[in-house]
Scaffold this active site. Structure first.
Site, PDB file in Angstrom:
ATOM      1  N   ASP A   1       0.870  -1.177   0.000  1.00 18.39           N
ATOM      2  CA  ASP A   1       0.000   0.000   0.000  1.00 18.39           C
ATOM      3  C   ASP A   1       0.911   1.233   0.000  1.00 18.39           C
ATOM      4  O   ASP A   1       2.138   1.113  -0.169  1.00 18.39           O
ATOM      5  CB  ASP A   1      -1.000  -0.041   1.167  1.00 18.39           C
ATOM      6  CG  ASP A   1      -0.331   0.188   2.526  1.00 18.39           C
ATOM      7  OD1 ASP A   1       0.917   0.271   2.592  1.00 18.39           O
ATOM      8  OD2 ASP A   1      -1.071   0.273   3.525  1.00 18.39           O
TER       9      ASP A   1
ATOM     10  N   CYS B   1       3.273  -3.117   4.144  1.00 14.49           N
ATOM     11  CA  CYS B   1       2.412  -1.995   4.516  1.00 14.49           C
ATOM     12  C   CYS B   1       3.062  -1.314   5.711  1.00 14.49           C
ATOM     13  O   CYS B   1       4.218  -1.607   6.026  1.00 14.49           O
ATOM     14  CB  CYS B   1       0.973  -2.444   4.777  1.00 14.49           C
ATOM     15  SG  CYS B   1       0.716  -3.502   6.212  1.00 14.49           S
ATOM     16  N   GLY B   2       2.366  -0.400   6.374  1.00 14.33           N
ATOM     17  CA  GLY B   2       2.992   0.356   7.453  1.00 14.33           C
ATOM     18  C   GLY B   2       3.496  -0.534   8.573  1.00 14.33           C
ATOM     19  O   GLY B   2       4.673  -0.532   8.925  1.00 14.33           O
ATOM     20  N   THR B   3       2.598  -1.309   9.154  1.00 11.23           N
ATOM     21  CA  THR B   3       2.956  -2.216  10.253  1.00 11.23           C
ATOM     22  C   THR B   3       3.210  -3.636   9.791  1.00 11.23           C
ATOM     23  O   THR B   3       3.756  -4.450  10.547  1.00 11.23           O
ATOM     24  CB  THR B   3       1.806  -2.294  11.269  1.00 11.23           C
ATOM     25  OG1 THR B   3       0.646  -2.791  10.583  1.00 11.23           O
ATOM     26  CG2 THR B   3       1.502  -0.939  11.886  1.00 11.23           C
ATOM     27  N   GLY B   4       2.736  -3.980   8.610  1.00 11.00           N
ATOM     28  CA  GLY B   4       2.778  -5.365   8.141  1.00 11.00           C
ATOM     29  C   GLY B   4       1.596  -6.182   8.635  1.00 11.00           C
ATOM     30  O   GLY B   4       1.354  -7.298   8.160  1.00 11.00           O
TER      31      GLY B   4
ATOM     32  N   HIS C   1      11.582 -22.715  10.450  1.00 10.67           N
ATOM     33  CA  HIS C   1      10.585 -23.389  11.293  1.00 10.67           C
ATOM     34  C   HIS C   1       9.177 -23.362  10.707  1.00 10.67           C
ATOM     35  O   HIS C   1       8.396 -24.273  10.972  1.00 10.67           O
ATOM     36  CB  HIS C   1      10.534 -22.735  12.686  1.00 10.67           C
ATOM     37  CG  HIS C   1      11.758 -23.013  13.513  1.00 10.67           C
ATOM     38  ND1 HIS C   1      11.809 -22.787  14.862  1.00 10.67           N
ATOM     39  CD2 HIS C   1      12.987 -23.501  13.163  1.00 10.67           C
ATOM     40  CE1 HIS C   1      13.014 -23.122  15.331  1.00 10.67           C
ATOM     41  NE2 HIS C   1      13.746 -23.546  14.309  1.00 10.67           N
TER      42      HIS C   1
ATOM     43  N   HIS D   1       9.400 -29.680  12.255  1.00 10.07           N
ATOM     44  CA  HIS D   1       8.709 -28.464  11.826  1.00 10.07           C
ATOM     45  C   HIS D   1       7.700 -28.762  10.722  1.00 10.07           C
ATOM     46  O   HIS D   1       6.681 -28.094  10.609  1.00 10.07           O
ATOM     47  CB  HIS D   1       9.717 -27.419  11.367  1.00 10.07           C
ATOM     48  CG  HIS D   1      10.676 -27.036  12.452  1.00 10.07           C
ATOM     49  ND1 HIS D   1      10.260 -26.439  13.617  1.00 10.07           N
ATOM     50  CD2 HIS D   1      12.013 -27.222  12.569  1.00 10.07           C
ATOM     51  CE1 HIS D   1      11.305 -26.242  14.406  1.00 10.07           C
ATOM     52  NE2 HIS D   1      12.380 -26.715  13.789  1.00 10.07           N
TER      53      HIS D   1
ATOM     54  N   ARG E   1       4.475 -29.801  12.291  1.00 13.02           N
ATOM     55  CA  ARG E   1       3.762 -28.662  12.882  1.00 13.02           C
ATOM     56  C   ARG E   1       3.126 -27.792  11.809  1.00 13.02           C
ATOM     57  O   ARG E   1       1.992 -27.316  11.966  1.00 13.02           O
ATOM     58  CB  ARG E   1       4.736 -27.843  13.735  1.00 13.02           C
ATOM     59  CG  ARG E   1       5.167 -28.619  14.961  1.00 13.02           C
ATOM     60  CD  ARG E   1       6.370 -28.024  15.650  1.00 13.02           C
ATOM     61  NE  ARG E   1       6.814 -28.874  16.749  1.00 13.02           N
ATOM     62  CZ  ARG E   1       7.986 -28.762  17.359  1.00 13.02           C
ATOM     63  NH1 ARG E   1       8.839 -27.822  16.981  1.00 13.02           N
ATOM     64  NH2 ARG E   1       8.312 -29.575  18.338  1.00 13.02           N
TER      65      ARG E   1
HETATM   66  C1  RB5 Z   1      -1.899   2.763   6.443  1.00 11.48           C
HETATM   67  O1  RB5 Z   1      -1.966   3.980   7.099  1.00 11.48           O
HETATM   68  C2  RB5 Z   1      -1.694   1.629   7.432  1.00 11.48           C
HETATM   69  O2  RB5 Z   1      -2.836   1.448   8.205  1.00 11.48           O
HETATM   70  C3  RB5 Z   1      -1.341   0.348   6.696  1.00 11.48           C
HETATM   71  O3  RB5 Z   1      -0.197   0.561   5.929  1.00 11.48           O
HETATM   72  C4  RB5 Z   1      -0.999  -0.863   7.554  1.00 11.48           C
HETATM   73  O4  RB5 Z   1      -0.101  -0.531   8.562  1.00 11.48           O
HETATM   74  C5  RB5 Z   1      -2.146  -1.626   8.037  1.00 11.48           C
HETATM   75  O5  RB5 Z   1      -2.027  -2.682   8.667  1.00 11.48           O
END
Ligand code: RB5
Length: 149
Positions: free
Chosen positions: A10, A67-70, A100, A135, A138
């Site tokens: 994104d 993305c920002g946080t993944g 793993h 692994h 699992r």
């Molecule tokens: C975008 O602002 C942010 O929400 C997106 O990149 C992501 O981190 C969502 O999980």
């Protein structure tokens, strides 16, 4: 033949994706860049589903999402059968995700790692084999449990 690796992001992952596309090419892979193609706001599930569905259908053995946080990308990608999307924030996690968990989709938290860290994580994930053995049992159980519900 060069291995095709679908990759998607994104807006928050756009800049790092551009870097990883170039790195994949440099390493001899064929990146399939499914967007985004600019930094305008975009909805991560659109890209997660497009990329993960290609692994689910067997069109690609592995893929990359950012993305920002993944987190959003990994939630959406892991809804696809056979997809094991691993959120990785350093090379040690990337190595273990392969050894793993046989992770077939690499997910990167672009707002929390540097470009250099992203490249190191990508290289580690690409080159680390699955250990199998205990692994494998699992990993197989992940889908067995799903079928029992
Ligand atoms: C975008 O602002 C942010 O929400 C997106 O990149 C992501 O981190 C969502 O999980």
């Amino acid at each position: 033949m060069r291995e095709t690796i679908p990759i998607g992001a994104d807006h928050a992952g756009f800049a790092l994706k551009e870097r990883l596309v170039a790195e994949l090419r440099r390493l001899g892979f064929e990146p399939l860049d499914l967007g985004v193609h600019n930094a305008d706001a975009a909805d991560y599930p659109d890209y997660a589903h497009d990329v993960a569905a290609r692994v689910e259908r067997g069109e690609a053995a592995r893929a990359v999402l950012l993305c920002g946080t993944g987190l959003g990308m990994s939630y959406a990608a892991n809804r696809h059968a056979g997809v094991r999307a691993a959120l990785t924030w350093n090379a040690d996690i990337a190595r273990l995700a392969r050894q793993h968990n046989d992770a077939n989709v690499l997910v990167l938290p672009a707002r929390f790692i540097s470009e250099e860290e992203g490249v190191e994580i990508l290289r580690t994930w690409l080159t680390t084999p699955f250990e199998g053995g205990r692994h494998e049992r699992r990993v197989l159980k992940i889908d067995q449990e799903r079928r029992q519900q």
